[in-house]
Design a protein around this motif. Structure first.
Motif, PDB file in Angstrom:
ATOM      1  N   LYS A   1      43.337  45.246  41.887  1.00 59.28           N
ATOM      2  CA  LYS A   1      42.313  44.808  40.383  1.00 59.28           C
ATOM      3  C   LYS A   1      42.569  45.902  39.006  1.00 59.28           C
ATOM      4  O   LYS A   1      43.614  47.046  39.107  1.00 59.28           O
ATOM      5  CB  LYS A   1      40.753  45.770  40.752  1.00 59.28           C
ATOM      6  CG  LYS A   1      40.771  45.044  41.937  1.00 59.28           C
ATOM      7  CD  LYS A   1      39.015  44.324  42.241  1.00 59.28           C
ATOM      8  CE  LYS A   1      38.706  43.787  42.839  1.00 59.28           C
ATOM      9  NZ  LYS A   1      37.392  44.299  43.422  1.00 59.28           N
TER      10      LYS A   1
ATOM     11  N   GLY B   1      35.141  49.398  32.445  1.00 61.59           N
ATOM     12  CA  GLY B   1      35.508  48.756  33.860  1.00 61.59           C
ATOM     13  C   GLY B   1      33.751  48.015  33.838  1.00 61.59           C
ATOM     14  O   GLY B   1      32.675  48.303  33.987  1.00 61.59           O
ATOM     15  N   GLU B   2      33.632  46.898  34.876  1.00 64.79           N
ATOM     16  CA  GLU B   2      32.388  46.848  35.348  1.00 64.79           C
ATOM     17  C   GLU B   2      31.837  47.228  36.540  1.00 64.79           C
ATOM     18  O   GLU B   2      30.130  47.357  36.816  1.00 64.79           O
ATOM     19  CB  GLU B   2      33.035  45.604  36.091  1.00 64.79           C
ATOM     20  CG  GLU B   2      33.513  44.097  35.202  1.00 64.79           C
ATOM     21  CD  GLU B   2      34.095  43.443  35.647  1.00 64.79           C
ATOM     22  OE1 GLU B   2      33.867  42.784  37.296  1.00 64.79           O
ATOM     23  OE2 GLU B   2      35.193  42.109  35.543  1.00 64.79           O
TER      24      GLU B   2
ATOM     25  N   TYR C   1      42.542  48.786  36.578  1.00 69.17           N
ATOM     26  CA  TYR C   1      41.574  49.504  36.223  1.00 69.17           C
ATOM     27  C   TYR C   1      42.001  50.852  35.467  1.00 69.17           C
ATOM     28  O   TYR C   1      42.686  50.502  34.800  1.00 69.17           O
ATOM     29  CB  TYR C   1      41.854  50.265  37.766  1.00 69.17           C
ATOM     30  CG  TYR C   1      43.640  50.821  37.645  1.00 69.17           C
ATOM     31  CD1 TYR C   1      43.383  52.070  37.071  1.00 69.17           C
ATOM     32  CD2 TYR C   1      44.127  50.510  38.602  1.00 69.17           C
ATOM     33  CE1 TYR C   1      44.836  52.766  37.814  1.00 69.17           C
ATOM     34  CE2 TYR C   1      45.598  50.519  38.550  1.00 69.17           C
ATOM     35  CZ  TYR C   1      45.631  52.239  38.912  1.00 69.17           C
ATOM     36  OH  TYR C   1      47.291  52.687  37.880  1.00 69.17           O
TER      37      TYR C   1
ATOM     38  N   ASN D   1      38.038  45.775  35.802  1.00 68.57           N
ATOM     39  CA  ASN D   1      37.633  45.521  36.761  1.00 68.57           C
ATOM     40  C   ASN D   1      36.840  46.957  37.226  1.00 68.57           C
ATOM     41  O   ASN D   1      35.964  47.057  37.440  1.00 68.57           O
ATOM     42  CB  ASN D   1      37.946  45.870  38.151  1.00 68.57           C
ATOM     43  CG  ASN D   1      38.862  43.913  37.657  1.00 68.57           C
ATOM     44  OD1 ASN D   1      40.064  43.736  38.087  1.00 68.57           O
ATOM     45  ND2 ASN D   1      37.760  43.465  37.711  1.00 68.57           N
TER      46      ASN D   1
END
Ligand code: UDP
Ligand code: MG
Length: 321
Positions: free
Chosen positions: A38, A91-92, A40, A8
């Motif tokens: 989330k 990551g997004e 990471y 994420n």
């Protein structure tokens, strides 16, 4: 480097001689990131440190699978370090911050919350900045005002490293030199939605700042380049050609006037300064027009040679066969 797994969040931290700060920063980051819940990764990019920074990063990366360590062969500068971080981030959302504890990891959840409002970039604003006034804060205020005016992207604090980016924007940004502070402005033509958020700022306790007052001048020079990149890169003919056309028209008008005088009034025009002026205008006009056309060709080569497109696609929908 670890295998590519989607996460994420990516935290990108450029590190140049921050041996005392690294262990504290890591603990603080870990605490905050674990509490968010989330997935990471923390990417420490060692920018050619001459102290123990890389040893510390290596150790962290070996014991914590969420840490990725990257090291350069020499010191390339903060922008290059950030750019390397963007390139390998999975990551997004990518968050950048300084490695000297001046930015506070505790601001990360607030940045993320702001991102959920639909922004592509949330830029930190050190509202209560803890740096020397005359040599740092004041020049920075002036620079921020100037950058906002020139680029049309109004931010109070371009220089704050704590920023959150959607990965597709961060990975497609195109920059070099010491341009990391201009990233929000450079993202604007990609249609990025940009906002700012007040964040905490602490005085530097360990290690030294890597910059002095000369940075202000470099920033102003970079601003010229950014302005050019923003406005003219995709359409140089409009700029050069526009001016060229105006000069050409003026030149023609002047020469026409002189021809009129010669033909209808029978006066000599050979010794009139206006003749030189008109000729000069026509010549410069032609020069500028051709410069514009040459610039168009160069721009095209630029995009093609790098396989770059002058646009960023948000989504494609296609019914597959
Ligand atoms: N930094 C870097 N390469 C450099 C200079 C700085 O990676 O050539 C890193 C540095 O370690 C820190 C961040 O960039 O994590 C910001 O640097 P610094 O704190 O010196 O800047 P300031 O806060 O004084 O503007
Ligand atoms: Mg600092």
């Amino acid at each position: 480097m670890k295998e590519n797994k989607k996460v994420n969040l990516s935290i990108v931290v450029p590190i140049y001689n921050e041996e005392e700060n690294l262990p504290i920063l890591y603990e603080k980051l870990k605490k905050v990131l674990d509490s968010i819940g989330k997935s990471y990764e923390i990417i420490f990019v060692n920018d050619g440190s001459t102290d123990k920074s890389w040893e510390i990063i290596k150790e962290l990366a070996e014991k914590d699978p969420n840490v990725i360590g990257v090291t350069f062969k020499r010191n390339y500068g903060q922008t290059a370090a950030m750019s390397a971080g963007f390139d390998i981030a999975n990551g997004e959302i990518i968050i950048t911050m300084d490695g000297d504890l001046q930015n506070d990891p505790e601001d990360i959840p607030r940045l993320l919350e702001k991102m959920t409002e639909g922004y592509d970039i949330v830029s930190g604003w050190r509202k209560d900045r803890k740096d020397a006034f005359l040599s740092r804060t004041l020049p920075s205020r002036i620079a921020n005002w100037l950058i906002s005016k020139v680029t049309g992207v109004h931010l109070h604090d371009y220089g704050c490293s704590l920023k959150a980016y959607k990965a597709d924007i961060a990975k497609n940004l195109d920059y070099f030199g010491e341009m990391h502070r201009f990233l929000p402005a450079l993202a604007k033509p990609m249609g990025a939605k940009i906002t700012e958020l007040p964040v905490k700022h602490h005085p530097r306790i360990y290690g030294k700042s890597k910059y002095g007052i000369s940075r202000t001048f470099k920033v102003i020079l970079d601003l010229f380049l950014v302005k050019f990149l923003l406005d003219y890169r995709t359409k140089p003919l409009r700029v050069f050609g526009g001016t060229g056309l105006i000069l050409l028209l003026f030149g023609f008008a002047v020469l026409l006037y002189l021809v009129g005088i010669k033909l209808f009034l029978g006066q000599d025009i050979g010794n009139r300064p206006l003749l030189t002026f008109g000729t000069l205008l026509v010549l410069s006009g032609i020069q500028l027009l051709s410069t514009g056309i040459v610039a168009e060709l160069i721009v095209r080569t630029y995009y093609e040679s790098q396989n770059k497109r002058p646009y960023l696609i948000k989504e494609i929908i296609r019914k597959s066969e």
